[in-house]
Design an enzyme around this catalytic site. Structure first.
Site, PDB file in Angstrom:
ATOM      1  N   LYS A  11       0.820  -1.220   0.000  1.00 38.41           N
ATOM      2  CA  LYS A  11       0.000   0.000   0.000  1.00 38.41           C
ATOM      3  C   LYS A  11       0.855   1.272   0.000  1.00 38.41           C
ATOM      4  CE  LYS A  11      -3.996  -2.193   2.247  1.00 38.41           C
ATOM      5  NZ  LYS A  11      -5.003  -2.080   3.352  1.00 38.41           N
ATOM      6  N   TYR A  51     -12.490  -1.849  -3.297  1.00 40.30           N
ATOM      7  CA  TYR A  51     -12.996  -1.900  -1.924  1.00 40.30           C
ATOM      8  C   TYR A  51     -14.512  -1.713  -1.874  1.00 40.30           C
ATOM      9  CZ  TYR A  51      -8.452  -2.157   0.437  1.00 40.30           C
ATOM     10  OH  TYR A  51      -7.240  -2.575   0.936  1.00 40.30           O
ATOM     11  N   ASN A 114      -2.022   0.303   6.710  1.00 37.09           N
ATOM     12  CA  ASN A 114      -1.522  -0.964   7.254  1.00 37.09           C
ATOM     13  C   ASN A 114      -0.701  -1.781   6.252  1.00 37.09           C
ATOM     14  OD1 ASN A 114      -3.596  -1.856   5.685  1.00 37.09           O
ATOM     15  ND2 ASN A 114      -4.781  -2.798   7.326  1.00 37.09           N
ATOM     16  N   HIS A 117      -2.296  -5.510   1.558  1.00 37.48           N
ATOM     17  CA  HIS A 117      -3.603  -6.162   1.365  1.00 37.48           C
ATOM     18  C   HIS A 117      -3.367  -7.591   0.923  1.00 37.48           C
ATOM     19  CE1 HIS A 117      -7.598  -7.200  -0.134  1.00 37.48           C
ATOM     20  NE2 HIS A 117      -6.958  -7.751  -1.148  1.00 37.48           N
ATOM     21  N   GLU A 128      -9.994 -10.239  -7.642  1.00 38.32           N
ATOM     22  CA  GLU A 128      -9.006  -9.177  -7.443  1.00 38.32           C
ATOM     23  C   GLU A 128      -7.850  -9.313  -8.436  1.00 38.32           C
ATOM     24  OE1 GLU A 128     -10.033  -8.660  -2.675  1.00 38.32           O
ATOM     25  OE2 GLU A 128      -8.077  -9.449  -3.251  1.00 38.32           O
TER      26      GLU A 128
HETATM   27  P1  DAT Z   1      -8.136  -6.517   5.694  1.00 37.78           P
HETATM   28  O1  DAT Z   1      -7.327  -5.517   4.895  1.00 37.78           O
HETATM   29  O2  DAT Z   1      -7.352  -7.105   6.821  1.00 37.78           O
HETATM   30  O3  DAT Z   1      -8.802  -7.558   4.821  1.00 37.78           O
HETATM   31  P2  DAT Z   1     -10.776  -5.284   5.921  1.00 37.78           P
HETATM   32  O4  DAT Z   1     -11.143  -5.997   4.669  1.00 37.78           O
HETATM   33  O5  DAT Z   1     -11.691  -5.396   7.099  1.00 37.78           O
HETATM   34  O6  DAT Z   1      -9.321  -5.683   6.422  1.00 37.78           O
HETATM   35  O7  DAT Z   1     -10.637  -3.719   5.615  1.00 37.78           O
HETATM   36  C1  DAT Z   1     -10.025  -3.280   4.419  1.00 37.78           C
HETATM   37  C2  DAT Z   1      -9.146  -2.099   4.717  1.00 37.78           C
HETATM   38  O8  DAT Z   1      -9.945  -1.014   5.186  1.00 37.78           O
HETATM   39  C3  DAT Z   1      -8.123  -2.332   5.849  1.00 37.78           C
HETATM   40  O9  DAT Z   1      -6.951  -2.970   5.403  1.00 37.78           O
HETATM   41  C4  DAT Z   1      -7.865  -0.934   6.308  1.00 37.78           C
HETATM   42  C5  DAT Z   1      -9.229  -0.266   6.167  1.00 37.78           C
HETATM   43  N1  DAT Z   1      -9.950  -0.330   7.444  1.00 37.78           N
HETATM   44  C6  DAT Z   1     -10.582  -1.407   7.975  1.00 37.78           C
HETATM   45  N2  DAT Z   1     -11.136  -1.109   9.162  1.00 37.78           N
HETATM   46  C7  DAT Z   1     -10.839   0.204   9.392  1.00 37.78           C
HETATM   47  C8  DAT Z   1     -11.113   1.107  10.440  1.00 37.78           C
HETATM   48  N3  DAT Z   1     -11.807   0.733  11.524  1.00 37.78           N
HETATM   49  N4  DAT Z   1     -10.638   2.374  10.339  1.00 37.78           N
HETATM   50  C9  DAT Z   1      -9.940   2.772   9.251  1.00 37.78           C
HETATM   51  N5  DAT Z   1      -9.647   1.969   8.206  1.00 37.78           N
HETATM   52  C10 DAT Z   1     -10.088   0.703   8.283  1.00 37.78           C
HETATM   53 MG    MG Z   2     -10.334  -7.490   3.484  1.00 36.74          MG
END
Ligand code: DAT
Ligand code: MG
Length: 140
Positions: A11, A51, A114, A117, A128
């Site tokens: 990212k 997303y 973070n 992905h 994807e």
């Molecule tokens: P992952 O990337 O572990 O699959 P996810 O699909 O729940 O997690 O969310 C996608 C992305 O969205 C994640 O990498 C970072 C962002 N995200 C998720 N929860 C968040 C939050 N509470 N606040 C800010 N960004 C968030």
């Molecule tokens: Mg996810």
């Protein structure tokens, strides 16, 4: 378990801090092979599509802003049990909960920024990968 493919993104927080090599070293050490890779600057449309499952979440706008704020590296990773294995190697979404040695524990700045992905299931991995790579760009 047969050879499997997963989709990965390094990212904007990772490309900004020149961490793509360090993250690829963790990926390769875990036994995952990088069978496709390119550096792109995601458009807003690409990020919104990618997303789309999160479009009603409160963080969606900030997520799209972040993903389009700098280049990313999109990848296809191949290996035994690659989808679950890469989720393990990445660590929990929130780096505060990620295990030591995982990409997110080592490098992530916050739950939003973070670093990586990884696909969460076979169906999403296929979708994807197809969003970002043509079949002939993947060399296994
Ligand atoms: P992952 O990337 O572990 O699959 P996810 O699909 O729940 O997690 O969310 C996608 C992305 O969205 C994640 O990498 C970072 C962002 N995200 C998720 N929860 C968040 C939050 N509470 N606040 C800010 N960004 C968030
Ligand atoms: Mg996810």
């Amino acid at each position: 378990m047969a050879l499997e493919r997963t989709f990965s993104i390094l990212k904007p927080d990772a490309t900004r801090r020149n961490l793509t090599g360090a993250i690829n070293a963790i990926i390769e050490k875990a036994g995952l092979r990088i069978v496709a890779q390119k550096r792109i600057h995601m458009t807003r449309g690409q990020a919104e599509t990618f997303y789309g499952v999160h479009k009603d979440r409160p963080f969606f706008g900030e997520l799209v802003e972040f993903m389009t704020s700098a280049p990313v590296v999109v990848q296809v990773l191949e290996g035994e049990n690659a989808i679950a294995k890469y989720r393990e190697v990445m660590g929990a979404t929130n780096p505060a909960n990620a295990a030591p040695g995982t990409i997110r524990k080592e490098f992530a700045l916050s739950v939003g920024e973070n670093s990586a992905h990884g696909s969460d299931a076979a169906e999403t991995a296929a979708q994807e990968i197809a969003q970002f790579f043509a079949g002939n760009e993947i060399v296994g």
